[in-house]
Design a protein around this motif. Structure first.
Motif, PDB file in Angstrom:
ATOM      1  N   GLY A   1       0.719  -1.373   0.245  1.00  0.00           N
ATOM      2  CA  GLY A   1       0.232   0.271   0.595  1.00  0.00           C
ATOM      3  C   GLY A   1       0.481   1.204   0.594  1.00  0.00           C
ATOM      4  O   GLY A   1       2.194   1.368  -0.455  1.00  0.00           O
ATOM      5  N   ARG A   2       0.600   1.938   0.860  1.00  0.00           N
ATOM      6  CA  ARG A   2       1.019   3.202   0.158  1.00  0.00           C
ATOM      7  C   ARG A   2       0.964   4.000   1.510  1.00  0.00           C
ATOM      8  O   ARG A   2       0.024   3.694   3.009  1.00  0.00           O
ATOM      9  N   VAL A   3       2.543   4.227   2.077  1.00  0.00           N
ATOM     10  CA  VAL A   3       2.204   5.682   3.626  1.00  0.00           C
ATOM     11  C   VAL A   3       2.878   6.619   3.329  1.00  0.00           C
ATOM     12  O   VAL A   3       4.169   6.583   2.680  1.00  0.00           O
ATOM     13  N   ASP A   4       2.601   8.372   4.020  1.00  0.00           N
ATOM     14  CA  ASP A   4       3.365   9.303   3.559  1.00  0.00           C
ATOM     15  C   ASP A   4       3.570   9.942   5.021  1.00  0.00           C
ATOM     16  O   ASP A   4       3.197   9.312   5.866  1.00  0.00           O
ATOM     17  N   ILE A   5       4.799   9.738   5.343  1.00  0.00           N
ATOM     18  CA  ILE A   5       5.870   9.913   6.186  1.00  0.00           C
ATOM     19  C   ILE A   5       6.363  11.598   6.287  1.00  0.00           C
ATOM     20  O   ILE A   5       7.683  11.872   5.140  1.00  0.00           O
ATOM     21  N   GLY A   6       6.540  12.011   6.988  1.00  0.00           N
ATOM     22  CA  GLY A   6       6.657  14.413   6.942  1.00  0.00           C
ATOM     23  C   GLY A   6       8.218  13.974   7.976  1.00  0.00           C
ATOM     24  O   GLY A   6       8.284  12.679   8.614  1.00  0.00           O
ATOM     25  N   ALA A   7       9.146  14.511   7.728  1.00  0.00           N
ATOM     26  CA  ALA A   7      10.046  14.595   8.036  1.00  0.00           C
ATOM     27  C   ALA A   7      11.093  16.076   8.182  1.00  0.00           C
ATOM     28  O   ALA A   7      10.670  16.605   7.587  1.00  0.00           O
ATOM     29  N   PHE A   8      12.786  16.188   9.006  1.00  0.00           N
ATOM     30  CA  PHE A   8      13.272  17.125   8.462  1.00  0.00           C
ATOM     31  C   PHE A   8      14.765  16.527   8.497  1.00  0.00           C
ATOM     32  O   PHE A   8      14.663  15.152   8.623  1.00  0.00           O
ATOM     33  N   GLN A   9      15.807  17.440   8.647  1.00  0.00           N
ATOM     34  CA  GLN A   9      17.575  16.954   7.864  1.00  0.00           C
ATOM     35  C   GLN A   9      18.040  15.722   8.822  1.00  0.00           C
ATOM     36  O   GLN A   9      18.133  14.602   7.834  1.00  0.00           O
ATOM     37  N   SER A  10      18.219  15.782   9.727  1.00  0.00           N
ATOM     38  CA  SER A  10      19.027  15.107  10.786  1.00  0.00           C
ATOM     39  C   SER A  10      18.173  13.531  10.444  1.00  0.00           C
ATOM     40  O   SER A  10      18.637  12.448  10.287  1.00  0.00           O
ATOM     41  N   VAL A  11      16.731  13.817  10.922  1.00  0.00           N
ATOM     42  CA  VAL A  11      15.776  11.989  10.633  1.00  0.00           C
ATOM     43  C   VAL A  11      16.240  11.623   9.391  1.00  0.00           C
ATOM     44  O   VAL A  11      16.473  10.815   9.449  1.00  0.00           O
ATOM     45  N   SER A  12      15.789  12.403   8.182  1.00  0.00           N
ATOM     46  CA  SER A  12      15.675  12.154   7.229  1.00  0.00           C
ATOM     47  C   SER A  12      16.939  12.009   6.160  1.00  0.00           C
ATOM     48  O   SER A  12      17.464  10.549   5.487  1.00  0.00           O
ATOM     49  N   ASN A  13      18.419  11.493   7.472  1.00  0.00           N
ATOM     50  CA  ASN A  13      19.448  11.618   6.900  1.00  0.00           C
ATOM     51  C   ASN A  13      19.794   9.700   8.079  1.00  0.00           C
ATOM     52  O   ASN A  13      21.646   9.107   7.559  1.00  0.00           O
ATOM     53  N   VAL A  14      19.328  10.028   9.301  1.00  0.00           N
ATOM     54  CA  VAL A  14      19.780   9.037  10.191  1.00  0.00           C
ATOM     55  C   VAL A  14      18.845   8.228  10.558  1.00  0.00           C
ATOM     56  O   VAL A  14      18.843   6.820  10.378  1.00  0.00           O
TER      57      VAL A  14
ATOM     58  N   LEU B   1      15.256   7.723   8.821  1.00  0.00           N
ATOM     59  CA  LEU B   1      14.742   7.761   7.812  1.00  0.00           C
ATOM     60  C   LEU B   1      14.661   6.144   6.955  1.00  0.00           C
ATOM     61  O   LEU B   1      14.032   5.590   6.287  1.00  0.00           O
ATOM     62  N   PRO B   2      15.985   6.244   6.412  1.00  0.00           N
ATOM     63  CA  PRO B   2      16.376   5.545   5.973  1.00  0.00           C
ATOM     64  C   PRO B   2      16.206   4.261   6.717  1.00  0.00           C
ATOM     65  O   PRO B   2      16.254   3.236   5.578  1.00  0.00           O
TER      66      PRO B   2
ATOM     67  N   VAL C   1      12.649   2.881   6.296  1.00  0.00           N
ATOM     68  CA  VAL C   1      12.701   2.416   5.024  1.00  0.00           C
ATOM     69  C   VAL C   1      13.440   1.571   4.244  1.00  0.00           C
ATOM     70  O   VAL C   1      12.272   0.680   3.551  1.00  0.00           O
ATOM     71  N   ARG C   2      13.973   1.324   4.570  1.00  0.00           N
ATOM     72  CA  ARG C   2      14.910   0.134   4.611  1.00  0.00           C
ATOM     73  C   ARG C   2      14.010  -0.963   5.134  1.00  0.00           C
ATOM     74  O   ARG C   2      13.601  -2.508   4.220  1.00  0.00           O
ATOM     75  N   GLY C   3      13.783  -0.914   6.113  1.00  0.00           N
ATOM     76  CA  GLY C   3      12.798  -2.072   7.361  1.00  0.00           C
ATOM     77  C   GLY C   3      11.685  -2.407   6.091  1.00  0.00           C
ATOM     78  O   GLY C   3      10.919  -3.482   6.074  1.00  0.00           O
ATOM     79  N   LEU C   4      11.207  -1.104   5.184  1.00  0.00           N
ATOM     80  CA  LEU C   4       9.773  -1.462   5.568  1.00  0.00           C
ATOM     81  C   LEU C   4       9.602  -2.393   3.986  1.00  0.00           C
ATOM     82  O   LEU C   4       9.007  -2.907   3.127  1.00  0.00           O
ATOM     83  N   ARG C   5      10.700  -1.453   3.308  1.00  0.00           N
ATOM     84  CA  ARG C   5      11.495  -2.376   1.730  1.00  0.00           C
ATOM     85  C   ARG C   5      11.403  -3.740   1.797  1.00  0.00           C
ATOM     86  O   ARG C   5      11.268  -4.264   1.237  1.00  0.00           O
ATOM     87  N   ASP C   6      12.072  -3.948   2.753  1.00  0.00           N
ATOM     88  CA  ASP C   6      12.973  -5.616   2.711  1.00  0.00           C
ATOM     89  C   ASP C   6      11.500  -6.735   3.025  1.00  0.00           C
ATOM     90  O   ASP C   6      11.056  -7.405   2.624  1.00  0.00           O
ATOM     91  N   GLU C   7      10.383  -5.761   4.110  1.00  0.00           N
ATOM     92  CA  GLU C   7       9.700  -6.868   4.173  1.00  0.00           C
ATOM     93  C   GLU C   7       7.988  -6.836   3.792  1.00  0.00           C
ATOM     94  O   GLU C   7       7.569  -7.402   3.261  1.00  0.00           O
ATOM     95  N   HIS C   8       7.801  -5.590   3.117  1.00  0.00           N
ATOM     96  CA  HIS C   8       6.959  -4.956   1.418  1.00  0.00           C
ATOM     97  C   HIS C   8       7.152  -4.446   0.536  1.00  0.00           C
ATOM     98  O   HIS C   8       7.070  -3.220   0.201  1.00  0.00           O
ATOM     99  N   PRO C   9       8.037  -5.392  -0.545  1.00  0.00           N
ATOM    100  CA  PRO C   9       8.790  -5.046  -1.946  1.00  0.00           C
ATOM    101  C   PRO C   9       8.272  -3.886  -2.053  1.00  0.00           C
ATOM    102  O   PRO C   9       7.871  -2.957  -3.118  1.00  0.00           O
ATOM    103  N   GLY C  10       6.410  -4.575  -2.045  1.00  0.00           N
ATOM    104  CA  GLY C  10       5.872  -3.635  -3.191  1.00  0.00           C
ATOM    105  C   GLY C  10       5.123  -2.334  -2.903  1.00  0.00           C
ATOM    106  O   GLY C  10       3.879  -1.851  -3.416  1.00  0.00           O
ATOM    107  N   CYS C  11       5.110  -2.067  -1.686  1.00  0.00           N
ATOM    108  CA  CYS C  11       4.934  -0.289  -0.441  1.00  0.00           C
ATOM    109  C   CYS C  11       5.334   0.258  -1.371  1.00  0.00           C
ATOM    110  O   CYS C  11       6.362   0.087  -2.229  1.00  0.00           O
ATOM    111  N   ASP C  12       4.280   1.266  -1.396  1.00  0.00           N
ATOM    112  CA  ASP C  12       4.797   2.794  -1.914  1.00  0.00           C
ATOM    113  C   ASP C  12       5.263   3.803  -0.733  1.00  0.00           C
ATOM    114  O   ASP C  12       4.150   4.015   0.380  1.00  0.00           O
ATOM    115  N   ILE C  13       5.898   4.392  -0.776  1.00  0.00           N
ATOM    116  CA  ILE C  13       6.627   5.245   0.255  1.00  0.00           C
ATOM    117  C   ILE C  13       6.966   6.787   0.247  1.00  0.00           C
ATOM    118  O   ILE C  13       6.941   6.527  -1.673  1.00  0.00           O
TER     119      ILE C  13
END
Length: 298
Positions: free
Chosen positions: A95-108, A110-111, A114-126
């Motif tokens: 499915g789809r999930v919309d996530i908001g963030a800011f600089q340091s979270v995006s760098n440390v 959030l990746p 995202v990796r955890g979600l994609r590993d478990e659900h390759p077809g997800c829309d982030i």
């Protein structure tokens, strides 16, 4: 026509494919009388016969009205099957999930989420949205990382405390911890005075410490570039320091502040009373796990 049901169309398609009510019943796991009842209900709903029934061993024949009904019926059945499959995928975490963030979270943080979600659900829309603001629009997103609490109809999940560190050209201060009082009147590069930066400057002011702000910029990398250029030192959250890998830069020195300042608090926010999708719920779980691991390392 509002009385037409998918089960009627399923029975019709089976009879058309098999050529008899008996074989259609066997295919569907029904009794023959049940199939007959479904076809009778369909014919009543559309106002005419959809099959000619010659009787005996001869196969049933679809009528002209039945041809029209079956063509549209197969389309409806295909769409219903596609919807059922999409619902199953949604419940499984696609499915789809919309996530908001800011600089340091995006760098440390959030990746890793995202990796955890994609590993478990390759077809997800982030979908990711980064913004530096003190007025976050939580209702527009499924989840939002933010460095503070937000008033209104918002739920908060605290992830971690993010302590402040002093970054300066090597030799500006003696090695080891630095007292915040040393920053009074000292040249400093800083973020714009919103969000955690405003709270940081207020915390310093309460201690009688007022650095001389010589440059303000929203980008962490630009802050550090100005420190390298000799414009002044910078007080940054630990996530921002680690995300920029400052420790590998021999020209810079990272100091603890002692006594320490109140740390920046990082929260995960979402609109109150919202029912999370399985994907959003899993994103929350992974974010909590990632933040716990980061907190243990620091």
């Amino acid at each position: 026509m509002s009385d037409v049901e998918l089960r009627h169309l399923t029975a019709m398609a089976a009879v058309a494919d098999e050529g008899s009510f008996g074989r259609a019943a066997a295919r569907l796991g029904y009794t023959q009388s049940t199939v007959s009842q479904q076809i009778a209900a369909l014919e009543k709903a559309v106002g005419g016969a959809v099959f000619d029934r010659p009787g005996g061993p001869k196969p049933v024949r679809i009528t002209p009205l039945g041809t029209v009904v079956l063509a549209h019926g197969r389309d409806l059945l295909a769409k219903a099957q596609a919807m059922a499959a999409a619902v199953d995928r949604f419940k499984a975490g696609d499915g789809r999930v919309d996530i908001g963030a800011f600089q340091s979270v995006s760098n440390v943080i959030l990746p890793l989420v995202v990796r955890g979600l994609r590993d478990e659900h390759p077809g997800c829309d982030i979908r990711l949205f980064e913004e530096e603001t003190d007025q976050p629009q939580v209702h527009e997103l499924d989840l939002m990382f933010f460095d503070g609490r937000v008033d209104g109809d918002v739920e908060h999940r605290k992830l971690l405390d993010d302590p402040y560190l002093l970054v300066a050209l090597r030799g500006t201060f003696p090695d080891g911890p630095v007292r915040p009082a040393r920053l009074d009147g000292a040249p400093m590069v800083a973020h714009p005075p919103i969000c955690d930066q405003a709270r940081l400057e207020q915390a310093l002011a309460r201690r009688g410490v007022r650095p001389h702000i010589v440059c303000r910029t929203a980008g962490n990398e630009t802050v550090l570039s100005m420190v390298r250029a000799g414009m002044g030192s910078a007080v940054l959250p630990q996530l921002a320091v680690h995300g920029a890998d400052v420790g590998s830069d021999a020209s810079l020195c990272v100091h603890e502040l002692k006594p320490g300042l109140p740390p920046r608090e990082i929260f995960l926010l979402w609109q109150a009373h919202r029912t999370h999708s399985p994907l959003a719920a899993r994103a929350i779980e992974i974010a909590v796990e990632v933040a716990g691991e980061i907190a243990q390392r620091t």
